[in-house]
Scaffold this motif. Structure first.
Motif, PDB file in Angstrom:
ATOM      1  N   UNK A  52      -1.236 -12.678  13.299  1.00 54.61           N
ATOM      2  CA  UNK A  52      -1.846 -11.526  13.944  1.00 54.61           C
ATOM      3  C   UNK A  52      -1.269 -11.314  15.338  1.00 54.61           C
ATOM      4  N   UNK A  53      -1.354 -10.065  15.777  1.00 53.02           N
ATOM      5  CA  UNK A  53      -0.995  -9.742  17.154  1.00 53.02           C
ATOM      6  C   UNK A  53      -1.858 -10.604  18.071  1.00 53.02           C
ATOM      7  N   UNK A  54      -1.194 -11.286  19.017  1.00 55.88           N
ATOM      8  CA  UNK A  54      -1.907 -12.161  19.943  1.00 55.88           C
ATOM      9  C   UNK A  54      -1.879 -13.622  19.547  1.00 55.88           C
ATOM     10  N   UNK A  55      -1.530 -13.933  18.266  1.00 57.54           N
ATOM     11  CA  UNK A  55      -1.426 -15.332  17.845  1.00 57.54           C
ATOM     12  C   UNK A  55      -0.262 -16.013  18.569  1.00 57.54           C
ATOM     13  N   UNK A  70       5.193  -4.979   9.224  1.00 57.61           N
ATOM     14  CA  UNK A  70       4.907  -5.318  10.611  1.00 57.61           C
ATOM     15  C   UNK A  70       4.062  -4.174  11.167  1.00 57.61           C
ATOM     16  N   UNK A  71       2.831  -4.478  11.602  1.00 57.52           N
ATOM     17  CA  UNK A  71       1.882  -3.421  11.947  1.00 57.52           C
ATOM     18  C   UNK A  71       1.239  -3.671  13.307  1.00 57.52           C
ATOM     19  N   UNK A  72       0.688  -2.590  13.866  1.00 54.30           N
ATOM     20  CA  UNK A  72      -0.171  -2.648  15.048  1.00 54.30           C
ATOM     21  C   UNK A  72      -1.405  -1.809  14.780  1.00 54.30           C
ATOM     22  N   UNK A  73      -2.480  -2.146  15.455  1.00 50.43           N
ATOM     23  CA  UNK A  73      -3.709  -1.382  15.296  1.00 50.43           C
ATOM     24  C   UNK A  73      -3.857  -0.401  16.449  1.00 50.43           C
ATOM     25  N   UNK A  74      -4.276   0.834  16.116  1.00 54.07           N
ATOM     26  CA  UNK A  74      -4.593   1.855  17.107  1.00 54.07           C
ATOM     27  C   UNK A  74      -6.017   2.301  16.805  1.00 54.07           C
ATOM     28  N   UNK A  75      -6.984   1.647  17.463  1.00 54.57           N
ATOM     29  CA  UNK A  75      -8.371   1.856  17.093  1.00 54.57           C
ATOM     30  C   UNK A  75      -8.609   1.292  15.711  1.00 54.57           C
ATOM     31  N   UNK A  76      -9.065   2.141  14.788  1.00 56.27           N
ATOM     32  CA  UNK A  76      -9.273   1.671  13.416  1.00 56.27           C
ATOM     33  C   UNK A  76      -8.123   2.062  12.494  1.00 56.27           C
ATOM     34  N   UNK A  81       5.055  -0.494  11.875  1.00 53.67           N
ATOM     35  CA  UNK A  81       6.269  -0.474  12.690  1.00 53.67           C
ATOM     36  C   UNK A  81       7.522  -0.637  11.845  1.00 53.67           C
ATOM     37  N   UNK A  82       7.441  -1.453  10.785  1.00 47.23           N
ATOM     38  CA  UNK A  82       8.624  -1.708   9.951  1.00 47.23           C
ATOM     39  C   UNK A  82       8.184  -2.247   8.603  1.00 47.23           C
ATOM     40  N   UNK A  83       8.995  -1.987   7.593  1.00 51.64           N
ATOM     41  CA  UNK A  83       8.834  -2.586   6.264  1.00 51.64           C
ATOM     42  C   UNK A  83      10.063  -3.448   6.024  1.00 51.64           C
ATOM     43  N   UNK A  98       8.438 -17.999  24.710  1.00 52.40           N
ATOM     44  CA  UNK A  98       7.106 -18.539  24.445  1.00 52.40           C
ATOM     45  C   UNK A  98       6.065 -17.505  24.869  1.00 52.40           C
ATOM     46  N   UNK A  99       5.681 -16.662  23.919  1.00 52.66           N
ATOM     47  CA  UNK A  99       4.683 -15.642  24.204  1.00 52.66           C
ATOM     48  C   UNK A  99       3.923 -15.345  22.929  1.00 52.66           C
ATOM     49  N   UNK A 100       2.740 -14.747  23.034  1.00 51.58           N
ATOM     50  CA  UNK A 100       1.963 -14.420  21.832  1.00 51.58           C
ATOM     51  C   UNK A 100       2.679 -13.377  20.978  1.00 51.58           C
ATOM     52  N   UNK A 101       2.267 -13.295  19.727  1.00 51.55           N
ATOM     53  CA  UNK A 101       2.829 -12.300  18.819  1.00 51.55           C
ATOM     54  C   UNK A 101       2.526 -10.894  19.346  1.00 51.55           C
ATOM     55  N   UNK A 102       3.520 -10.012  19.251  1.00 50.68           N
ATOM     56  CA  UNK A 102       3.350  -8.640  19.737  1.00 50.68           C
ATOM     57  C   UNK A 102       2.935  -7.686  18.631  1.00 50.68           C
ATOM     58  N   UNK A 103       2.836  -8.183  17.393  1.00 54.36           N
ATOM     59  CA  UNK A 103       2.428  -7.346  16.274  1.00 54.36           C
ATOM     60  C   UNK A 103       1.863  -8.255  15.180  1.00 54.36           C
ATOM     61  N   UNK A 104       1.301  -7.629  14.160  1.00 53.21           N
ATOM     62  CA  UNK A 104       0.738  -8.347  13.020  1.00 53.21           C
ATOM     63  C   UNK A 104       1.685  -8.236  11.834  1.00 53.21           C
ATOM     64  N   UNK A 105       1.852  -9.331  11.106  1.00 55.58           N
ATOM     65  CA  UNK A 105       2.672  -9.334   9.890  1.00 55.58           C
ATOM     66  C   UNK A 105       1.754  -9.508   8.685  1.00 55.58           C
ATOM     67  N   UNK A 106       1.859  -8.572   7.716  1.00 56.41           N
ATOM     68  CA  UNK A 106       1.006  -8.604   6.534  1.00 56.41           C
ATOM     69  C   UNK A 106       1.871  -8.564   5.272  1.00 56.41           C
TER      70      UNK A 106
END
Length: 541
Positions: A52-55, A70-76, A81-83, A98-106
């Motif tokens: 997840x974004x922030x992990x 690769x996705x981001x949430x905008x509200x609900x 971002x990419x397939x 060394x930084x948190x994830x900037x997006x979510x991978x599903x």
């Protein structure tokens, strides 16, 4: 998530999967092996979150099977971002910063990934600077428009879909041939495929719209006379002002033709913006279509026939004016993927051709595999590059798929063919090449496949090429192809009991030595040494 320890996945399989990734493809085998020892396979079900974004960014992944969003949430709303397709990688930031994830991978579907943990790779990156270079290149290739404030976010929503009537589309696609002949059909196919792949990088959820727009953007040429269509396509003569005016209207004409179908019209109406000179006056879909269209018109043999590297350089020269730099970056990345035969649809198509061929004639497929194995031995001996070996493997596996067009009674005839039948059989080389000529990035493979029956003395077919006019990979295939045909059992070669037989390796070599002018002398000498060594040391086979 399920993970498999290394003992359940052979090192050879891991090395092959890692080496197939564009990220690691150029690395030497010892480095690949080192990476494989630090890797494990993990599996996810469709819809599972990989991270997840922030992990914490603690791992890098390669896609072995399946697809990742690769996705981001905008509200609900979930914005894509990419397939990513096999064998792409993601999560490289974890290995570099060394930084948190900037997006979510599903997981888009059931997937298998190769996971490489940051802690394991830190030492490897220090010891192998070339690996760090590759990781930085991958990060630089990440191109997304999602952060640009002027973009319409609906173009990134997961639920954004296009469903059209296939029957209506089929009729519209036929307009291409009426408007511009088979050359236009081929160009529009290539534009559709290239634009779709570029869209997966830039704004994935409109890739279907771009695919249809690529097919349909030139149907407005129905308004031009045939002579003007040919003149504009060739690009050798300057158009008159009146001709330029006529050509400039073809995209608005295309949109007018589509108006009666409200869904299709609204989905691809951005085609009419192709008349604009600057990308700043175009929506993003048009920018992608324009860039793909211009690039393919430059490199197509039916248009300007410019060298692909030169064509890409010309496109880059138009950055900031005619082309959006981010779109050009997506073009460059996509062209690189096509040229390395790493586009998933290319690989799937290759597998489909092999399966279809096996249903038609089991011998032909097994012969192709045998030809590949022998060719690889020659390729290894002369130290072909990894890219050349890739083309050699695929070329051998596919060189006879054109036999699907050959009547079965000729293909499996238990006798020597007549002259007329032999003439039909010889067409298979051209047929094989035609299967792939419309697919972007397969020009080189098409050329290799087409010429696998040429002879060193120029007496082969289909084009009578001689000497070094024949692609080197084709010259390797000529040798392996003949050798395989001689040593495998064939219905027209029977023993005293009526059983199918093949010649011994030694006898096959004697026959080939009695075929002067057939083979590249230097390559044939190398081939003979391989056969002699294997006969003397059977364990080397």
């Amino acid at each position: 998530m399920q993970s498999d320890a290394l003992n359940t996945q052979t090192m050879e399989e891991l090395e092959k999967a890692i080496s197939s990734s564009p990220l690691f493809f150029s690395l030497e085998q010892p480095v690949i092996r080192s990476i494989a020892t630090l890797s494990q396979t993990v599996s996810f079900k469709a819809g599972d979150i990989i991270f997840r974004e922030g992990d914490p960014g603690d791992s890098f992944y390669l896609i072995k099977e399946g697809h990742v969003k690769i996705v981001r949430m905008d509200g609900d709303q979930e914005l894509v971002m990419a397939i990513l397709d096999p064998p792409e990688g993601f999560g490289e930031m974890a290995l570099l910063i060394k930084q948190p994830r900037t997006a979510t991978a599903r997981a888009s579907d059931d997937i298998i990934l190769i996971q490489i943990k940051r802690s394991d790779l830190e030492g490897l990156v220090r010891n192998h600077p070339e690996l760090l270079i590759q990781l930085n290149r991958l990060m630089a290739q990440r191109v997304s428009l999602l952060d640009e404030k002027h973009e319409q976010k609906h173009k990134f929503r997961s639920e954004y879909r296009l469903e059209l009537d296939p029957a209506i589309l089929d009729l519209l696609f036929q307009l291409n041939e009426v408007a511009g002949g088979p050359e236009q059909v081929q160009h529009c196919k290539e534009t559709a495929m290239l634009a779709r792949e570029m869209s997966k990088i830039l704004c994935p959820m409109v890739h279907e719209q771009l695919f249809y727009a690529g097919y349909l953007h030139e149907i407005g040429k129905i308004s031009l006379c045939n002579d003007l269509v040919r003149k504009e396509r060739a690009g050798k003569e300057e158009l008159t002002d009146d001709e330029k005016a006529q050509v400039s209207k073809i995209f608005s004409t295309a949109v007018e033709i589509l108006k009666p179908d409200k869904i299709l019209y609204e989905s691809v109406s951005f085609i009419e913006y192709l008349e604009r000179e600057s990308y700043l006056l175009m929506p993003i879909e048009t920018q992608i279509l324009q860039t793909a269209d211009d690039f393919l018109m430059k490199i197509s043999r039916n248009y300007l026939a410019v060298n692909p590297q030169e064509a890409l350089a010309q496109i880059k020269d138009g950055c900031e004016t005619r082309y959006n730099p981010k779109v050009v970056a997506a073009l460059e990345k996509t062209v690189e993927k096509f040229n390395s035969l790493k586009v998933e649809k290319q690989l799937v198509f290759i597998k489909q051709m092999n399966i279809a061929l096996d249903f038609k004639d089991h011998y032909t497929l097994s012969h192709s595999i045998h030809t590949r194995e022998m060719s690889e031995k020659i390729g290894t001996r002369i130290e072909l590059s990894k890219r050349e070996m890739e083309f050699l493997r695929y070329g051998c596996e596919l060189h006879d798929v054109g036999k699907i067009y050959i009547p079965t009674k000729i293909l499996v005839a238990p006798r020597k063919l007549t002259d007329d039948e032999m003439e039909i059989m010889r067409r298979h080389a051209t047929y094989s090449a035609q299967f792939f000529q419309d697919i972007p990035g397969m020009d080189e493979l098409t050329n290799i496949i087409k010429h696998h029956h040429e002879r060193w003395d120029g007496k082969g077919y289909p084009d009578g090429l001689a000497g070094e006019e024949i692609p080197r990979i084709s010259r390797i295939m000529v040798i392996a192809d003949v050798y395989s045909a001689l040593t495998t059992k064939r219905p027209y070669r029977l023993d005293d009991k009526g059983n199918k037989v093949g010649f011994s390796n030694t006898k096959a070599l004697e026959i080939m030595e009695s075929m002067p002018g057939h083979f590249d002398p230097e390559l044939f000498d190398i081939f003979k040494k391989i056969i002699v060594e294997e006969e003397e040391n059977p364990e080397k086979k």
